[in-house]
Each structure stands twice: as C-alpha cells, then as structure tokens.
Design an enzyme around this catalytic site. Structure first.
Site, PDB file in Angstrom:
ATOM      1  N   SER A  16       0.861  -1.193   0.000  1.00 45.00           N
ATOM      2  CA  SER A  16       0.000   0.000   0.000  1.00 45.00           C
ATOM      3  C   SER A  16       0.888   1.230   0.000  1.00 45.00           C
ATOM      4  CB  SER A  16      -0.873   0.018   1.257  1.00 45.00           C
ATOM      5  OG  SER A  16      -1.486   1.290   1.407  1.00 45.00           O
TER       6      SER A  16
ATOM      7  N   TYR B 216      -2.070  -1.368  10.213  1.00 45.81           N
ATOM      8  CA  TYR B 216      -2.110  -1.709   8.779  1.00 45.81           C
ATOM      9  C   TYR B 216      -0.848  -1.181   8.081  1.00 45.81           C
ATOM     10  CZ  TYR B 216      -3.902  -1.459   3.944  1.00 45.81           C
ATOM     11  OH  TYR B 216      -4.080  -1.582   2.590  1.00 45.81           O
TER      12      TYR B 216
HETATM   13  P1  NAD Z   1     -11.313  -6.379  -0.605  1.00 43.85           P
HETATM   14  O1  NAD Z   1     -11.695  -6.507   0.824  1.00 43.85           O
HETATM   15  O2  NAD Z   1     -12.293  -5.775  -1.556  1.00 43.85           O
HETATM   16  O3  NAD Z   1     -10.841  -7.766  -1.171  1.00 43.85           O
HETATM   17  C1  NAD Z   1      -9.919  -8.485  -0.408  1.00 43.85           C
HETATM   18  C2  NAD Z   1      -9.877  -9.892  -0.895  1.00 43.85           C
HETATM   19  O4  NAD Z   1      -9.062 -10.614   0.016  1.00 43.85           O
HETATM   20  C3  NAD Z   1     -11.225 -10.535  -0.905  1.00 43.85           C
HETATM   21  O5  NAD Z   1     -11.278 -11.430  -2.007  1.00 43.85           O
HETATM   22  C4  NAD Z   1     -11.255 -11.278   0.428  1.00 43.85           C
HETATM   23  O6  NAD Z   1     -12.075 -12.410   0.396  1.00 43.85           O
HETATM   24  C5  NAD Z   1      -9.801 -11.670   0.549  1.00 43.85           C
HETATM   25  N1  NAD Z   1      -9.402 -11.892   1.921  1.00 43.85           N
HETATM   26  C6  NAD Z   1      -9.487 -11.078   2.984  1.00 43.85           C
HETATM   27  N2  NAD Z   1      -9.016 -11.686   4.075  1.00 43.85           N
HETATM   28  C7  NAD Z   1      -8.603 -12.906   3.654  1.00 43.85           C
HETATM   29  C8  NAD Z   1      -8.022 -13.995   4.300  1.00 43.85           C
HETATM   30  N3  NAD Z   1      -7.765 -13.995   5.605  1.00 43.85           N
HETATM   31  N4  NAD Z   1      -7.731 -15.081   3.553  1.00 43.85           N
HETATM   32  C9  NAD Z   1      -7.982 -15.133   2.228  1.00 43.85           C
HETATM   33  N5  NAD Z   1      -8.527 -14.120   1.569  1.00 43.85           N
HETATM   34  C10 NAD Z   1      -8.842 -13.027   2.279  1.00 43.85           C
HETATM   35  O7  NAD Z   1      -9.950  -5.585  -0.600  1.00 43.85           O
HETATM   36  P2  NAD Z   1      -9.190  -4.778  -1.749  1.00 43.85           P
HETATM   37  O8  NAD Z   1      -9.476  -3.357  -1.547  1.00 43.85           O
HETATM   38  O9  NAD Z   1      -9.394  -5.421  -3.059  1.00 43.85           O
HETATM   39  O10 NAD Z   1      -7.673  -5.017  -1.244  1.00 43.85           O
HETATM   40  C11 NAD Z   1      -6.815  -5.990  -1.813  1.00 43.85           C
HETATM   41  C12 NAD Z   1      -5.391  -5.688  -1.382  1.00 43.85           C
HETATM   42  O11 NAD Z   1      -5.035  -4.364  -1.796  1.00 43.85           O
HETATM   43  C13 NAD Z   1      -5.183  -5.732   0.135  1.00 43.85           C
HETATM   44  O12 NAD Z   1      -3.923  -6.275   0.421  1.00 43.85           O
HETATM   45  C14 NAD Z   1      -5.225  -4.258   0.509  1.00 43.85           C
HETATM   46  O13 NAD Z   1      -4.505  -4.000   1.699  1.00 43.85           O
HETATM   47  C15 NAD Z   1      -4.551  -3.631  -0.703  1.00 43.85           C
HETATM   48  N6  NAD Z   1      -4.855  -2.216  -0.871  1.00 43.85           N
HETATM   49  C16 NAD Z   1      -6.116  -1.800  -1.169  1.00 43.85           C
HETATM   50  C17 NAD Z   1      -6.355  -0.445  -1.337  1.00 43.85           C
HETATM   51  C18 NAD Z   1      -7.724   0.102  -1.681  1.00 43.85           C
HETATM   52  O14 NAD Z   1      -7.903   1.315  -1.631  1.00 43.85           O
HETATM   53  N7  NAD Z   1      -8.686  -0.723  -2.042  1.00 43.85           N
HETATM   54  C19 NAD Z   1      -5.310   0.478  -1.176  1.00 43.85           C
HETATM   55  C20 NAD Z   1      -4.052   0.011  -0.860  1.00 43.85           C
HETATM   56  C21 NAD Z   1      -3.833  -1.338  -0.718  1.00 43.85           C
END
Ligand code: NAD
Length: 246
Positions: free
Chosen positions: A141, A155
């Site tokens: 991130s 986080y």
């Molecule tokens: P989301 O919650 O929409 O999707 C997360 C996915 O991970 C889902 O498919 C969920 O089922 C899965 N997941 C969560 N916990 C899990 C576990 N314990 N075991 C297996 N699967 C698990 O999240 P997102 O926004 O798509 O985020 C995905 C990645 O991107 C994460 O690592 C998040 O930290 C990172 N990220 C997201 C953003 C944002 O703004 N959306 C920004 C920076 C980083």
C-alpha cells in the site's frame, strides 16, 4: 496480449476487488489462474466462471491467508492442478481502521497474520516451485511508505514490512532468476474501500489526481511486472496511487 501463455499464477484473496481484477487480467494475458478466498464462495466461483467463459483456466481454493498451513496447501494444490507455479500474487489483506490506542491485540494479530505472516508463508511455499523467470508480487500500500491519515498504524506497519521483505528477498532469490516486487496502491474503488464511502473525501484530498483509482489500474501494473518485459525489475516498490505519495 498473451504474455503469460503457459504460466500459472496464484492470486490470494481473488474473489473480489483488486485480487479479482488481477486474476481476470492475468488470465486474459494467457495464465492459468488459481484464486484463494476466505468468504464469498459464490463470488470466487463467479470469477472462475468469467475466466472460463473467456477461454481461460481457473480454480478457486478456500484458504485463510492468516493460516500458514492453509496457504501452503493452496500453493501445493495450485502446483499439482496446473503442473507447477510461475507467479505468486500476495493480494489478500485486511484493514481495521481504528485509533491505535483502541486497537485490541486480537485485531493487531489478525491484521499482522493476514497482511504479513500470510505473505511470508505463501512466498516460502511458492519458492519451492518457482523456476527461473518466477515472480513474487505483493500488494502492499502507498501507506507502507508514507502516511497522511490517522487510524492506519497497524495496517501501515504491515505494509511497510512487506516493502522491506520484498527488498530483502529480492537479493536472496535473484541468483535463481526470480524477481520480487511490491505494488503499492493508493485509494482504489473496492467493496472494502468504496469511492462513494464516508471515508473517501479525505483519501481523494491526498491524491494529486483528486480521484480514486480503478482495480484495473493495479491489475495492469501486476500484469506488467509478471510479464517478460519486467525481467530487470526486482526489489522495487511500485506505487499506483494517483499521486497520493507525490
Ligand atoms: P477487498 O476486501 O475488496 O478484497 C480483499 C480480498 O481478500 C477478498 O477477495 C477477500 O475475500 C480476501 N481476503 C481477505 N481476508 C482474507 C483472508 N484472511 N484469507 C484469504 N482471503 C482473504 O480488498 P481490496 O481493496 O481489493 O484489497 C486488496 C489488497 O489491496 C489488500 O492487500 C489491501 O490491503 C490492498 N490495498 C487496497 C487499497 C484500496 O484502496 N482498495 C489500497 C491500498 C492497498
């Protein structure tokens, strides 16, 4: 583009959001794709079906990223189903936005185990299968490098940790022809972080472009790093954040 023909990829947390977009994109580029999920078996099955309808190959595996045994088993299942593994995308991650002083140890453990321990376990398992040209890609991130918002201390600590893990591991596995990189999204419109949510305005404010990004913005960067043209990129943290950290 069929850059990834004959490659196999495992994307953790691929049932929705950024992970689902990465899975679809890698499959569109020719890879066989396994996704893991913890909840939402239906959503995971839909991602698999979409990939298959487009002519690709995919499987969904129930595996909690916070459970090292489950993660290792998911790597083994992917390799045995598709005859090997070429690309690991450590995407599964969670955020519990809370002032640090109110965060319980249980909440800290959940975030650390999912975002960091799970990444370490999956990477170690994947390294048993990766050959020259292999790729380890972690979704960190922009807050792993710089943070302008409160309530993200635990986080951000995990995302900073995966950045240094990436740098350190890249030097260990470079002699095997394996690259290790960290993609750092900024605010990306997902169920977890909706562009229309209450928490969106302060995030938009810190970006230079004054908007959220799309899941495909991150998937495109992952596809490039997974592909053959990125063979000289390793140990890098590549930020896709609309200028949040500019
Ligand atoms: P989301 O919650 O929409 O999707 C997360 C996915 O991970 C889902 O498919 C969920 O089922 C899965 N997941 C969560 N916990 C899990 C576990 N314990 N075991 C297996 N699967 C698990 O999240 P997102 O926004 O798509 O985020 C995905 C990645 O991107 C994460 O690592 C998040 O930290 C990172 N990220 C997201 C953003 C944002 O703004 N959306 C920004 C920076 C980083």
């Amino acid at each position: 583009m069929a850059n990834l023909n004959n490659k196999t990829a495992l994307v953790t947390g691929g049932s929705r959001g950024i992970g689902a977009a990465i899975a679809r994109r890698l499959a569109a580029d020719g890879a066989r794709v396994a996704i893991t999920y913890i909840r939402g078996a239906d959503a995971a099955a839909r991602v698999v079906k979409e990939i298959e309808s487009a002519g690709g190959e995919a499987i969904a595996i129930h595996a909690d990223a916070a459970d090292a045994k489950a993660v290792t088993a998911a790597v083994e299942q992917t390799a045995s189903t598709f005859g090997g593994l070429d690309i690991l995308v450590n995407n599964a991650g969670i955020l519990i936005p809370k002032p640090f002083e109110e965060t319980t140890l249980e909440e800290m453990d959940l975030v650390i185990h999912t975002n960091l321990r799970g990444v370490l376990a999956a990477t170690q398992a994947a390294l048993r299968h990766l050959k020259a040209g292999g790729r380890i890609i972690t979704i960190g991130s922009c807050v792993g490098e710089r943070n302008m918002m409160p309530v993200l201390a635990t986080y951000a600590a995990t995302k900073g940790a995966v950045k240094m893990f990436t740098q350190s591991l890249s030097r260990e596995v470079a002699p095997r022809g394996i690259t290790v990189n960290n993609i750092q999204p900024g605010p990306i419109d997902t169920d977890n972080n909706p562009a229309a949510g209450d928490w969106a305005p302060p995030q938009i404010a810190i970006t230079a472009l004054k908007r959220f990004g799309h899941v495909n913005d991150v998937a495109a960067m992952v596809a490039f790093v997974a592909g053959p043209e990125a063979s000289y990129i390793t140990g890098a943290s590549l930020t896709v954040d609309g200028g949040a950290n500019a």
